[in-house]
Scaffold this motif. Sequence first.
Motif, PDB file in Angstrom:
ATOM      1  N   HIS A 281      44.292  56.502  35.127  1.00 37.28           N
ATOM      2  CA  HIS A 281      45.556  56.842  35.783  1.00 37.28           C
ATOM      3  C   HIS A 281      45.467  56.632  37.298  1.00 37.28           C
ATOM      4  N   GLN A 282      44.264  56.714  37.848  1.00 34.15           N
ATOM      5  CA  GLN A 282      44.036  56.413  39.267  1.00 34.15           C
ATOM      6  C   GLN A 282      42.850  55.462  39.364  1.00 34.15           C
ATOM      7  N   PHE A 283      43.035  54.370  40.113  1.00 35.50           N
ATOM      8  CA  PHE A 283      41.942  53.415  40.276  1.00 35.50           C
ATOM      9  C   PHE A 283      42.116  52.677  41.597  1.00 35.50           C
ATOM     10  N   ASP A 284      41.043  52.045  42.044  1.00 34.35           N
ATOM     11  CA  ASP A 284      41.062  51.307  43.312  1.00 34.35           C
ATOM     12  C   ASP A 284      41.270  49.820  43.054  1.00 34.35           C
ATOM     13  N   LYS A 285      41.974  49.178  43.988  1.00 37.36           N
ATOM     14  CA  LYS A 285      42.253  47.752  43.821  1.00 37.36           C
ATOM     15  C   LYS A 285      42.494  47.115  45.174  1.00 37.36           C
ATOM     16  N   VAL A 286      42.022  45.891  45.321  1.00 35.23           N
ATOM     17  CA  VAL A 286      42.376  45.059  46.469  1.00 35.23           C
ATOM     18  C   VAL A 286      43.381  44.028  45.981  1.00 35.23           C
ATOM     19  N   GLU A 287      44.497  43.919  46.694  1.00 38.78           N
ATOM     20  CA  GLU A 287      45.603  43.042  46.302  1.00 38.78           C
ATOM     21  C   GLU A 287      45.773  41.925  47.324  1.00 38.78           C
ATOM     22  N   ILE A 288      46.185  40.750  46.847  1.00 39.55           N
ATOM     23  CA  ILE A 288      46.591  39.669  47.747  1.00 39.55           C
ATOM     24  C   ILE A 288      48.058  39.335  47.472  1.00 39.55           C
ATOM     25  N   VAL A 289      48.807  39.109  48.549  1.00 40.64           N
ATOM     26  CA  VAL A 289      50.252  38.835  48.464  1.00 40.64           C
ATOM     27  C   VAL A 289      50.574  37.646  49.352  1.00 40.64           C
ATOM     28  N   GLN A 290      51.412  36.739  48.842  1.00 37.78           N
ATOM     29  CA  GLN A 290      51.876  35.623  49.668  1.00 37.78           C
ATOM     30  C   GLN A 290      53.393  35.489  49.605  1.00 37.78           C
ATOM     31  N   VAL A 291      53.976  35.142  50.738  1.00 36.99           N
ATOM     32  CA  VAL A 291      55.382  34.745  50.842  1.00 36.99           C
ATOM     33  C   VAL A 291      55.360  33.280  51.265  1.00 36.99           C
ATOM     34  N   SER A 306      42.336  30.219  41.585  1.00 37.04           N
ATOM     35  CA  SER A 306      40.992  29.717  41.903  1.00 37.04           C
ATOM     36  C   SER A 306      40.249  30.696  42.803  1.00 37.04           C
ATOM     37  N   TYR A 307      40.964  31.298  43.742  1.00 37.62           N
ATOM     38  CA  TYR A 307      40.329  32.265  44.645  1.00 37.62           C
ATOM     39  C   TYR A 307      39.803  33.479  43.871  1.00 37.62           C
ATOM     40  N   VAL A 308      40.628  34.033  42.978  1.00 39.18           N
ATOM     41  CA  VAL A 308      40.190  35.183  42.182  1.00 39.18           C
ATOM     42  C   VAL A 308      38.989  34.802  41.320  1.00 39.18           C
ATOM     43  N   GLN A 309      39.022  33.600  40.748  1.00 36.26           N
ATOM     44  CA  GLN A 309      37.884  33.140  39.951  1.00 36.26           C
ATOM     45  C   GLN A 309      36.618  33.043  40.795  1.00 36.26           C
ATOM     46  N   GLU A 351      40.797  42.729  30.932  1.00 36.49           N
ATOM     47  CA  GLU A 351      41.608  42.173  32.019  1.00 36.49           C
ATOM     48  C   GLU A 351      41.232  42.825  33.336  1.00 36.49           C
ATOM     49  N   VAL A 352      40.979  41.999  34.358  1.00 34.64           N
ATOM     50  CA  VAL A 352      40.639  42.523  35.685  1.00 34.64           C
ATOM     51  C   VAL A 352      41.593  42.028  36.768  1.00 34.64           C
ATOM     52  N   SER A 353      42.429  41.044  36.439  1.00 34.78           N
ATOM     53  CA  SER A 353      43.361  40.528  37.445  1.00 34.78           C
ATOM     54  C   SER A 353      44.538  39.837  36.772  1.00 34.78           C
ATOM     55  N   SER A 354      45.702  39.993  37.384  1.00 30.80           N
ATOM     56  CA  SER A 354      46.870  39.180  37.064  1.00 30.80           C
ATOM     57  C   SER A 354      47.319  38.508  38.350  1.00 30.80           C
ATOM     58  N   VAL A 355      47.559  37.211  38.286  1.00 33.49           N
ATOM     59  CA  VAL A 355      48.071  36.457  39.432  1.00 33.49           C
ATOM     60  C   VAL A 355      49.409  35.865  39.015  1.00 33.49           C
ATOM     61  N   SER A 356      50.462  36.187  39.754  1.00 31.03           N
ATOM     62  CA  SER A 356      51.818  35.843  39.303  1.00 31.03           C
ATOM     63  C   SER A 356      52.643  35.186  40.397  1.00 31.03           C
ATOM     64  N   LEU A 379      66.268  31.836  50.111  1.00 34.82           N
ATOM     65  CA  LEU A 379      65.338  32.780  49.525  1.00 34.82           C
ATOM     66  C   LEU A 379      63.928  32.193  49.474  1.00 34.82           C
ATOM     67  N   ALA A 380      62.942  32.989  49.880  1.00 34.22           N
ATOM     68  CA  ALA A 380      61.544  32.579  49.802  1.00 34.22           C
ATOM     69  C   ALA A 380      61.023  32.823  48.387  1.00 34.22           C
ATOM     70  N   HIS A 381      59.807  32.371  48.103  1.00 30.31           N
ATOM     71  CA  HIS A 381      59.110  32.698  46.868  1.00 30.31           C
ATOM     72  C   HIS A 381      58.001  33.701  47.187  1.00 30.31           C
ATOM     73  N   THR A 382      57.784  34.652  46.280  1.00 29.55           N
ATOM     74  CA  THR A 382      56.713  35.629  46.463  1.00 29.55           C
ATOM     75  C   THR A 382      55.700  35.520  45.324  1.00 29.55           C
ATOM     76  N   LEU A 383      54.430  35.775  45.672  1.00 31.74           N
ATOM     77  CA  LEU A 383      53.344  35.756  44.688  1.00 31.74           C
ATOM     78  C   LEU A 383      52.395  36.905  45.002  1.00 31.74           C
ATOM     79  N   ASN A 384      51.677  37.370  43.985  1.00 36.49           N
ATOM     80  CA  ASN A 384      50.624  38.331  44.250  1.00 36.49           C
ATOM     81  C   ASN A 384      49.545  38.238  43.190  1.00 36.49           C
ATOM     82  N   GLY A 385      48.409  38.886  43.486  1.00 34.96           N
ATOM     83  CA  GLY A 385      47.317  38.899  42.526  1.00 34.96           C
ATOM     84  C   GLY A 385      46.349  40.027  42.814  1.00 34.96           C
ATOM     85  N   SER A 386      45.699  40.518  41.772  1.00 36.67           N
ATOM     86  CA  SER A 386      44.629  41.506  41.929  1.00 36.67           C
ATOM     87  C   SER A 386      43.361  40.765  42.319  1.00 36.67           C
TER      88      SER A 386
END
Length: 423
Positions: A281-291, A306-309, A351-356, A379-386
């Motif tokens: 229910h509680q966990f730590d994560k580093v996230e990456i976000v791009q616009v 590729s970066y997450v890999q 599962e350890v990451s989703s990149v969308s 409108l821009a495009h947004t992406l993120n990943g664990s």
Amino acid sequence: MLQINYIKENKEDVLARLSKKNFKQLELVDEILDLDQKRRSTQTQLDNVLAQSNAMAKSIGELIKSGRREEIEKIKETTSLLKEDIKVLGEELVGLEQEVHNKLVQLPNLPHASVPAGATPEENEVVLTHGVIPTLPEGALPHWELAAKYDIIDFELGNKITGAGFPVYKGKGAKLQRALINFFLDEAEKAGYAEVQPPILINEASGFGTGQLPDKEGQMYHVGIDGLYLIPTAEVPVTNLYRDEIVKEDELPIKNTAYTPCFRREAGSYGAHVRGLNRLHQFDKVEIVQVVHPETSYETLENMSSYVQSLLQKLELPYRVLRLCGGDMSFASALTYDMEVYSTAQQRWLEVSSVSNFETFQANRLKLRYKGKEGKPQLAHTLNGSALALPRIVASILENNQTEKGIKVPAVLVPYTRFEYID
């Protein structure tokens, strides 16, 4: 949120792609288009009445100058009736706009053409597999038993303090957590992501902006007295940094990273597959976000994958990449890659990451736009990943690296932990 004009111009395509996502309320599309037609008709009526009222208001001044009092009184009577019509039509227009909005936000994002059909995780497409699954020594233990053996994670103590799904990390377990967070942040910085430290409580507007509300309110912890939510992922506050913003085209891509604790109710989750660190229910994560610019978003998605890999390779963990099928994708995603590591003692993929890539779906809700030297805002495009979520990474490190001397720490983490073994 989908755009009305796109739905109107591509109705059959929208229906087909919603079906691929196993969306069951396809009748909403016709309801939205019908309501939008009524809205536009009402807007036209209102515009005509306003134009008529404005014209009469201008004519009153000329009639006063010429002293034509009878005509003035007639125009005032008509103007009074027009004001009533304006009020009625205005209220009707607001109501129709709200109805369109309420139905529009129920539609998920449309899946990209490359998304495979399917309804369950078993129908996800394996894109690649990397690394060698290790052979463990006889008597190898699952991570929850290793955690107890080396006294590094205490699930019962967390249960006493809070409840199930809130572990306490101790000694070398706590240091391993901190090492992973710092390693992931340092790697993100090297890859050009600017670090931010956002709030871990968000308001309703932020939850709506990234698509968690009204879709996932049942999965989020709600601070009712203040109307705030504990974040399920840093994606939410980081992406909302750009809500209601128009950025310059030459500022794209915008790249951010953030470490946060994350909170998820995970209602209804039970069974052996949620044991130990498998689901918290509680966990730590580093996230990456791009616009990013729309023309580059799918190239960006591949780069983020590729970066997450590369992180998993540096941690020497065997992994595979999945392209999620329509029925297993999130509400807001157009295309998602999942990264799974192999947990050898459990003999299962985790599962350890989703990149969308969300394309314009989040940006439309956020009113996040970019503008070049010429032309109107787009409108821009947004992406993120664990990059990455810690619990299952820790589970795999513990299980895959157990030796007679103890648990061997991956070499890239030793400068951070300052020890080579958990013993």
